[in-house]
Motif scaffolding. Structure first.
Motif, PDB file in Angstrom:
ATOM      1  N   ALA A 133       0.829  -1.208   0.000  1.00 54.07           N
ATOM      2  CA  ALA A 133       0.000   0.000   0.000  1.00 54.07           C
ATOM      3  C   ALA A 133       0.862   1.257   0.000  1.00 54.07           C
ATOM      4  CB  ALA A 133      -0.909   0.003   1.228  1.00 54.07           C
ATOM      5  N   GLY A 151      -3.338   4.299  -0.076  1.00 54.39           N
ATOM      6  CA  GLY A 151      -3.830   2.986   0.313  1.00 54.39           C
ATOM      7  C   GLY A 151      -3.921   2.832   1.825  1.00 54.39           C
ATOM      8  N   TRP A 152      -2.874   3.289   2.527  1.00 55.44           N
ATOM      9  CA  TRP A 152      -2.905   3.227   3.988  1.00 55.44           C
ATOM     10  C   TRP A 152      -3.985   4.127   4.551  1.00 55.44           C
ATOM     11  CZ3 TRP A 152      -1.207  -0.397   6.882  1.00 55.44           C
ATOM     12  CH2 TRP A 152      -0.071  -1.130   6.532  1.00 55.44           C
ATOM     13  N   ALA A 158      -7.208   2.302   4.062  1.00 58.51           N
ATOM     14  CA  ALA A 158      -7.315   1.158   4.971  1.00 58.51           C
ATOM     15  C   ALA A 158      -7.636   1.616   6.390  1.00 58.51           C
ATOM     16  CB  ALA A 158      -6.021   0.350   4.946  1.00 58.51           C
ATOM     17  N   THR A 175     -12.295  -4.905   0.080  1.00 61.29           N
ATOM     18  CA  THR A 175     -11.847  -3.517  -0.069  1.00 61.29           C
ATOM     19  C   THR A 175     -10.565  -3.281   0.711  1.00 61.29           C
ATOM     20  OG1 THR A 175     -14.151  -2.806  -0.314  1.00 61.29           O
ATOM     21  CG2 THR A 175     -12.532  -1.112   0.219  1.00 61.29           C
ATOM     22  N   PHE A 206      -6.804  -2.171  -0.699  1.00 60.93           N
ATOM     23  CA  PHE A 206      -6.018  -1.048  -0.175  1.00 60.93           C
ATOM     24  C   PHE A 206      -4.612  -1.496   0.220  1.00 60.93           C
ATOM     25  CE2 PHE A 206     -10.122   1.240   1.091  1.00 60.93           C
ATOM     26  CZ  PHE A 206      -9.989   2.190   0.084  1.00 60.93           C
ATOM     27  N   THR A 242      -2.876  -4.108  -0.728  1.00 59.46           N
ATOM     28  CA  THR A 242      -2.050  -4.618  -1.827  1.00 59.46           C
ATOM     29  C   THR A 242      -1.733  -3.554  -2.863  1.00 59.46           C
ATOM     30  OG1 THR A 242      -4.056  -5.412  -2.952  1.00 59.46           O
ATOM     31  CG2 THR A 242      -2.855  -6.999  -1.578  1.00 59.46           C
ATOM     32  N   GLY A 243      -2.204  -2.324  -2.628  1.00 62.32           N
ATOM     33  CA  GLY A 243      -1.878  -1.236  -3.527  1.00 62.32           C
ATOM     34  C   GLY A 243      -2.673  -1.225  -4.805  1.00 62.32           C
ATOM     35  N   THR A 244      -3.820  -1.906  -4.829  1.00 60.31           N
ATOM     36  CA  THR A 244      -4.674  -1.920  -6.009  1.00 60.31           C
ATOM     37  C   THR A 244      -5.932  -1.091  -5.745  1.00 60.31           C
ATOM     38  OG1 THR A 244      -5.778  -3.954  -5.294  1.00 60.31           O
ATOM     39  CG2 THR A 244      -3.842  -4.180  -6.702  1.00 60.31           C
ATOM     40  N   THR A 245      -6.676  -0.831  -6.775  1.00 65.51           N
ATOM     41  CA  THR A 245      -7.902  -0.044  -6.648  1.00 65.51           C
ATOM     42  C   THR A 245      -9.056  -0.952  -6.244  1.00 65.51           C
ATOM     43  OG1 THR A 245      -7.146   1.473  -8.369  1.00 65.51           O
ATOM     44  CG2 THR A 245      -9.490   1.507  -7.826  1.00 65.51           C
TER      45      THR A 245
END
Length: 270
Positions: A151, A155-156, A159, A229, A233, A235-238
């Motif tokens: 992330a 992302g963080w 999350a 969801t 977040f 894993t750094g994906t949308t």
């Protein structure tokens, strides 16, 4: 007809904040004075995390990713264990509220000139602090086992925001269960169903691997879109649009229902 003077209205806000701060301080002191419950609530997810990763991780990791192993499975299950941690903490919230209701302290509070809803909001903020500490411990154990999230800052942020909403949802729902319980023992059992939802969702295995009826339940129960969801977040994906909307919708709905139900039970018991 009763009117509110400008002076009274101006002083109401600071009084509410002061009462809430006092009740929060009471909740924090209880956590410090009786750490065994917090340790137990944190210990359950940590023990399960170690068991799942070291006992089942090799086999399940190979099933998730061709040629995969424990590291792949660990990356998959961390969101599930974070949600399990929040669900476990809901039991402590229900117990704390039920103790207040059955031991007479609430009756004492009602004789005092305080903002009565601050009793509930103090519990809520105390639960947020307890959950935050528990989530940090579980995440720290996962990092020690080799978990490496991809992330970025956004992302963080996503999350953390999502976890905060889940904490508030489980907290207000658990308070409603605790207020409605006839005894502390009943309150301790009522939120346990929440601990099953990560297992009956996509927390530990993909829903596609489940039998048809169980897969239908797993895909439509509240924790699955939240875990998907959160997994996106970390894993750094949308996140998927439907999953993100469902996760947000479930959190807002449960917060609203839990809050209104808690207020009603607290007022009705006066």
């Amino acid at each position: 007809m009763t009117t509110t003077t400008p002076t009274a209205a101006a002083s109401a806000g600071p009084a509410v904040l002061a009462d809430t701060r006092t009740m929060l301080g009471r909740g924090v002191r209880r956590l410090i004075r009786y750490p065994s419950l917090t340790i137990m609530l944190v210990g359950i997810p940590v023990v399960f995390l170690l068991l799942f990763v070291y006992v089942l991780g090799g086999t399940l990791g190979a099933g998730l990713v061709p040629g995969g192993g424990r590291a792949d499975y660990l990356a998959y299950v961390v969101p599930g264990f974070l949600l399990l941690t929040v669900a476990s903490s809901g039991q402590g919230t229900a117990i704390g509220v039920a103790m207040d209701m059955t031991e007479g302290i609430i009756a004492r509070f009602r004789t005092m000139a305080i903002h009565q809803p601050s009793v509930l909001t103090g519990h809520a903020f105390g639960a947020v602090i307890q959950n935050g500490a528990a989530l940090l411990v579980v995440l720290g154990v996962a990092l020690a086992l080799g978990y490496r999230p991809d992330a970025g800052p956004l992302g963080w942020l996503g999350a953390i925001g999502l976890l905060l909403l889940v904490v508030l949802a489980v907290t207000w729902l658990s308070m409603a269960l605790g207020l409605g319980a006839k005894s502390v023992e009943t309150a301790s059992n009522a939120p346990m169903v929440l601990m099953l939802l990560p297992f009956l969702g996509s927390g530990f295995v993909p829903t596609e691997s489940m039998p048809t009826v169980l897969r239908w339940f797993a895909e439509y129960q509240p924790f699955t879109p939240i875990m998907e969801t959160l997994r996106a977040f970390l894993t750094g994906t949308t996140p998927g649009g439907l999953d993100a909307a469902s996760a947000l919708g479930w959190c807002v709905l449960v917060i609203a229902v839990g809050y209104l139900r808690s207020r009603r039970l607290y007022t009705r018991s006066r």
